[in-house]
Design an enzyme around this catalytic site. Structure first.
Site, short mmCIF file in Angstrom:
data_model
loop_
_atom_site.label_atom_id
_atom_site.label_comp_id
_atom_site.label_asym_id
_atom_site.label_seq_id
_atom_site.Cartn_x
_atom_site.Cartn_y
_atom_site.Cartn_z
N ARG A 50 -64.25 30.91 -14.85
CA ARG A 50 -64.48 31.88 -13.79
C ARG A 50 -63.45 33.00 -13.88
O ARG A 50 -62.34 32.77 -14.33
CB ARG A 50 -64.30 31.20 -12.43
CG ARG A 50 -65.22 30.03 -12.23
CD ARG A 50 -64.78 29.26 -11.00
NE ARG A 50 -65.56 28.03 -10.88
CZ ARG A 50 -65.37 27.13 -9.93
NH1 ARG A 50 -64.43 27.31 -9.02
NH2 ARG A 50 -66.11 26.04 -9.90
N ASP A 52 -61.83 35.81 -10.99
CA ASP A 52 -61.81 36.05 -9.55
C ASP A 52 -62.45 37.38 -9.17
O ASP A 52 -62.68 38.23 -10.02
CB ASP A 52 -60.37 36.08 -9.04
CG ASP A 52 -59.78 34.69 -8.96
OD1 ASP A 52 -60.56 33.72 -8.83
OD2 ASP A 52 -58.55 34.57 -9.03
N ARG A 198 -52.26 35.75 -12.63
CA ARG A 198 -51.78 36.71 -11.62
C ARG A 198 -50.50 36.22 -10.94
O ARG A 198 -49.68 37.03 -10.51
CB ARG A 198 -52.88 36.99 -10.60
CG ARG A 198 -53.96 37.91 -11.19
CD ARG A 198 -55.22 37.86 -10.38
NE ARG A 198 -54.99 38.32 -9.03
CZ ARG A 198 -55.84 38.11 -8.02
NH1 ARG A 198 -56.97 37.46 -8.23
NH2 ARG A 198 -55.56 38.56 -6.83
#
Lengths: 246, 246
Positions: A50, A52, A198
């Site tokens: 995935r 975000d 991140r």
């Protein structure tokens, strides 16, 4: 029946993320709409992982099965005709039926782009994060190197309890390069926890500002460190899934 | 009272153009809102010229009068605090009271960016026009050079009757450069008619595709040519007001 492997580039700005969501548009949802149209039946499109909301991809890898065999070059054109302009299939190949975009992946590279100057030019805004305070790129590179190796990255996960098996991951390289006001981060590893990239970049920015020392990365990754560290997350707009290795 | 000259960069995507419009957001409107707040009174912001809906600027020049003298560096920061992120003041100076952003301008440079490849990467999309068919950059440079000099550009104006005095303009240079799939056009002149740059680029694209010969530019600019030529306009998203000369 043929299994297709596609490389997909996208501008994630307008999407809730890669994964299909009920609340709004997703990359996977758009890919499944296009692939299902071509396949003339409901098709499941599986990604390497995935990304975000707001995160981009230079080369996300997906696979899906199509009952109608279509030449790969035609598959690229046909998909792009159906897809919105901010999602582009850049290449397609027919692969073995046991190829799996996620399970076959050996590693991934993410890149993060940050503009470090008093003013962010409007042309940089869609794909660059911004910090107006001067950042020490050497200190950030020192800190980034300390992420390399096999570590428990739980302090750099948004939700370590979400991980099914382990929060241990391997990072093979992590570079920080400055060119004028442009700072680019490139990190490669076998896989990443939820929001790990991140969080690591967010922490490096604290190091770059002088709020943390480079050595503190080693301390946080030390097995004896408490697993409750709160690490700031860098904004999504600067992050790209750059490459998936098979 | 102090007259300020500002350089302004903007992403024109979300705006109806530079000039204030009743129907929606404009660059001038946003600048006047910010400047009026700082001046504590309604301020008129004057640009070097208009840019159309969707056209960007690297350095549009504007002037306005502010009753409260503010140091130029503070003016940059204060304006940027009030402006939306897709409009940035990049520099400010206090100038003589007779400086006029439009009337004092001696010339302008526009640049146009075009991506020439089968697929337009999503990261290029906001600021690059796109043509998937191969273009001949040498033929386009040949044709572009023929625009240089003093000519009646009426065939390359969207509406020649809109021009108050004359449709004669002077172009000092027009370059076409290719670097891989990236083609950039740079044109300098003393001034440009309404949609002239996009009309010239639109015509060059026809030359690049082989639909027109480079020599046909000279024929269109020839005084004997009919003033009714229909020239296609290249899309707004690739165009930047690059520099204004004083």
């Amino acid at each position: 029946m043929a299994r297709y492997k596609l490389a997909v580039a996208y501008d994630g700005t307008a999407y809730l993320g890669f994964q299909i969501q009920n609340q709004g548009p997703s990359i996977q949802g758009e890919l499944e709409k296009a692939a299902s149209y071509l396949a003339c039946e409901q098709v499941r499109v599986n990604g390497s992982g995935r990304t975000d909301a707001g995160v981009h991809a230079r080369a996300q890898i997906v696979h899906f099965d199509c009952p109608k065999p279509i030449p790969p070059a035609s598959m690229v054109r046909a998909m792009n005709t159906r897809l919105p302009e901010d999602i582009r299939v850049t290449s397609a190949a027919i692969v073995a039926p046991d190829f799996d975009a996620r399970r076959s992946a050996k590693g991934k590279e993410y890149r993060y782009f940050l503009y470090n100057a008093p003013i962010l030019p409007p042309v940089m805004r869609p794909f660059w994060a911004w910090d107006h305070k001067p950042l020490d790129a050497d200190a950030m590179q020192d800190a980034a190197s300390r992420f390399c190796g096999n570590h428990d990255f739980a302090p750099f996960s948004a939700n370590p309890h979400r991980e099914l098996f382990t929060t241990v991951r391997y990072i093979s390289s992590f570079s920080v390069k400055r060119s004028g006001p442009r700072i680019s981060f490139a990190v490669r590893g076998d896989g990443f926890l939820y929001k790990q990239v991140r969080s690591m970049v967010g922490y490096l920015l604290r190091v770059g500002r002088g709020s943390e020392k480079p050595e503190s990365v080693s301390e946080l990754l030390d097995e004896a460190a408490p697993r409750t560290a709160r690490v700031p997350t860098a904004p999504a707009c600067g992050l790209f899934l750059w490459k998936v290795f098979y």
